[in-house]
Design a protein around this motif. Structure first.
Motif, short mmCIF file in Angstrom:
data_model
loop_
_atom_site.label_atom_id
_atom_site.label_comp_id
_atom_site.label_asym_id
_atom_site.label_seq_id
_atom_site.Cartn_x
_atom_site.Cartn_y
_atom_site.Cartn_z
N GLY A 183 68.05 -5.29 15.82
CA GLY A 183 69.59 -5.01 15.65
C GLY A 183 70.29 -5.38 16.83
O GLY A 183 71.52 -4.93 16.96
N ARG A 184 69.75 -5.54 17.85
CA ARG A 184 70.11 -5.74 19.34
C ARG A 184 70.07 -7.20 19.83
O ARG A 184 68.96 -7.70 19.52
N LEU A 185 71.21 -7.48 20.39
CA LEU A 185 71.01 -8.86 21.19
C LEU A 185 70.00 -8.87 22.18
O LEU A 185 69.83 -7.83 23.07
N LEU A 186 68.93 -9.61 22.09
CA LEU A 186 67.88 -9.74 23.35
C LEU A 186 68.74 -10.14 24.61
O LEU A 186 68.93 -11.43 24.53
N ARG A 187 68.42 -9.50 25.72
CA ARG A 187 69.21 -9.89 26.74
C ARG A 187 68.37 -9.84 28.06
O ARG A 187 68.35 -10.87 29.05
N GLY A 188 67.09 -9.30 28.11
CA GLY A 188 66.12 -9.31 29.32
C GLY A 188 66.76 -8.26 30.31
O GLY A 188 67.88 -7.69 30.02
N SER A 189 66.27 -8.40 31.49
CA SER A 189 66.64 -7.38 32.58
C SER A 189 68.01 -7.67 32.97
O SER A 189 68.76 -6.84 33.38
N HIS A 190 68.74 -8.86 33.06
CA HIS A 190 69.94 -9.31 33.61
C HIS A 190 70.87 -9.55 32.82
O HIS A 190 71.99 -9.99 33.07
N GLY A 191 70.28 -10.19 31.65
CA GLY A 191 71.09 -10.94 30.60
C GLY A 191 71.08 -12.27 30.41
O GLY A 191 71.66 -13.02 29.87
N TYR A 192 69.89 -12.74 30.94
CA TYR A 192 69.69 -14.27 30.93
C TYR A 192 68.38 -14.54 30.02
O TYR A 192 67.74 -15.92 29.99
N ALA A 193 67.94 -13.46 29.10
CA ALA A 193 66.93 -13.98 28.08
C ALA A 193 67.42 -15.20 27.23
O ALA A 193 68.55 -15.36 27.12
N ALA A 194 66.38 -15.65 26.39
CA ALA A 194 66.60 -16.68 25.32
C ALA A 194 67.11 -17.90 25.98
O ALA A 194 67.68 -18.75 24.94
N GLU A 195 66.97 -18.29 26.94
CA GLU A 195 66.93 -19.75 27.45
C GLU A 195 65.79 -20.65 27.25
O GLU A 195 65.11 -20.91 28.19
N VAL A 196 65.89 -20.92 26.03
CA VAL A 196 64.56 -21.88 25.57
C VAL A 196 64.65 -23.25 25.83
O VAL A 196 63.86 -24.16 25.43
N SER A 197 66.12 -23.99 26.17
CA SER A 197 66.29 -25.26 26.20
C SER A 197 64.80 -25.82 27.21
O SER A 197 64.62 -27.07 26.99
N HIS A 198 64.53 -25.23 28.09
CA HIS A 198 63.40 -25.92 28.75
C HIS A 198 61.91 -25.46 28.50
O HIS A 198 60.97 -25.79 29.23
N LEU A 199 61.93 -25.06 27.24
CA LEU A 199 60.36 -24.76 26.66
C LEU A 199 60.12 -26.29 26.10
O LEU A 199 60.83 -27.04 25.61
N ILE A 200 58.68 -26.66 26.65
CA ILE A 200 58.41 -28.15 26.41
C ILE A 200 57.92 -28.32 25.16
O ILE A 200 56.86 -27.55 24.61
N VAL A 201 58.53 -29.24 24.20
CA VAL A 201 58.02 -29.19 22.86
C VAL A 201 57.36 -30.78 22.85
O VAL A 201 56.92 -31.08 21.70
N ASP A 202 57.37 -31.65 23.78
CA ASP A 202 56.90 -32.84 23.91
C ASP A 202 56.52 -33.52 25.23
O ASP A 202 57.40 -33.78 26.00
N PRO A 203 55.19 -33.03 25.61
CA PRO A 203 55.04 -33.46 27.22
C PRO A 203 55.21 -35.00 27.26
O PRO A 203 55.33 -35.15 28.68
N GLN A 204 55.00 -35.91 26.34
CA GLN A 204 55.43 -37.26 26.65
C GLN A 204 57.04 -37.79 26.60
O GLN A 204 57.22 -38.81 26.57
N GLY A 205 57.89 -36.66 26.58
CA GLY A 205 59.24 -36.92 26.17
C GLY A 205 60.04 -37.10 27.64
O GLY A 205 59.29 -37.32 28.59
#
Length: 315
Positions: free
Chosen positions: A138-160
């Motif tokens: 029930g809470r926004l996941l923020r992490g230590s400083h507010g920078y959590a959930a930056e998943v744009s750089h999760l690799i989904v296609d190593p050949q991409g």
């Protein structure tokens, strides 16, 4: 009021407690300094403020310090870090809450939209790039400083494709609106006589929208593009589900207008990449309720909740 600041456009909404949009304004994002941006935001507030606005929320396209509300990094804007919460409050004369734009959209869907009733929720927005907000307990996941959930750089296609970060196959460049547009233009160039090439050539819609329209008309390459992006989205969502065990996955952004052309492949890939799917409850993958308004509505609700006693941080 809620304001959604994008790299190219800004939307401002006056919003009722139930999420109903009462008034709206929109303009281009100014090129220049933080002061230029604040002046633009103040002008939008003046346009739609009304008599009963008690607070302003602003969703910002980048890293926002959870303690101070300062913008720390925003690749789509032309200035470095700036104390935007205080600057906007001084300019408009109202309490202001600033947050990451995807966090704001996630809060809208959690409180009033497709994630309502789910205290463990992940929202992914497929836009020009890719944004993510997470609700845990029930809470926004923020992490230590507010920078959590930056998943744009999760690799989904190593050949991409190569990302601006230097790696290949990051989610944000492989399965975003920008990726759909790029793949659409490449396919149109390879088949100039196709329905997709015809729609892109007309120029009445962006290349990404043209891909969706061509797929709906049965163009095989357009269907393949949406299936590819959907598959990579499902891979990414499976990784998030393996980490967080949410009870619902909400997918937003313009490409979701393609419906099952994108979400069908996403669901199939999600199941195949999820750890031990047969031994856990199913996780529904649903479209966001608020569409492109989610960021501004969520920013408004964040501000209203904070200044009327319901903190998204649980305090």
């Amino acid at each position: 009021m809620g304001i959604d600041v994008g790299a190219t456009k800004i939307a401002a909404l006056r919003v009722a407690r139930d999420g109903t949009v009462l008034a709206r304004a929109r303009c281009d994002t100014p090129r220049g300094s933080a002061e230029d941006l604040v002046d633009t935001l103040a002008g939008l507030v003046k346009q739609v403020r009304g008599d009963r606005v008690v607070a302003v929320g602003a969703g910002l396209p980048g890293m926002v310090d959870a303690r101070t509300g300062a913008l720390v990094f925003a690749p789509g804007l032309e200035f470095a870090r700036a104390p935007l919460r205080g600057m906007i409050a001084d300019s408009v004369g109202l309490p202001v809450r600033t947050d990451n734009d995807a966090n704001a959209a996630a809060w809208a869907e959690y409180r009033l939209g497709a994630g309502r009733g789910h205290d463990h929720m992940v929202l992914v927005t497929i836009g020009t790039g890719l944004g993510c907000g997470m609700i845990v307990g029930g809470r926004l996941l923020r992490g230590s400083h507010g920078y959590a959930a930056e998943v744009s750089h999760l690799i989904v296609d190593p050949q991409g494709p190569r990302c601006e970060c230097g790696e290949h196959g990051c989610w944000g460049v492989s399965a975003s609106g920008r990726a759909i547009a790029r793949l659409g233009r490449e396919a149109a160039a390879a088949r100039p006589g196709s329905a997709l090439a015809r729609l892109i050539g007309r120029g009445s819609a962006g290349a990404g929208e043209a891909v969706t329209r061509a797929a709906e008309e049965g163009d095989s390459q357009a269907v393949e593009i949406l299936a590819r992006v959907g598959t990579l989205t499902g891979r990414g969502l499976a990784s998030l589900a393996n980490m967080l065990d949410p009870s619902v996955l909400v997918v937003g952004g313009g490409p979701i207008s393609a419906g099952e052309l994108l979400l069908g492949p996403a669901r199939a890939a999600f199941t195949s990449w999820l750890y031990s799917p047969g031994d856990r409850p199913g996780v529904p993958m649903v479209p966001a309720r608020f569409g492109n308004d989610a960021g501004a509505i969520g920013a408004a609700v964040l501000a209203l909740d904070e200044f009327t006693g319901r903190s998204p941080d649980g305090s």
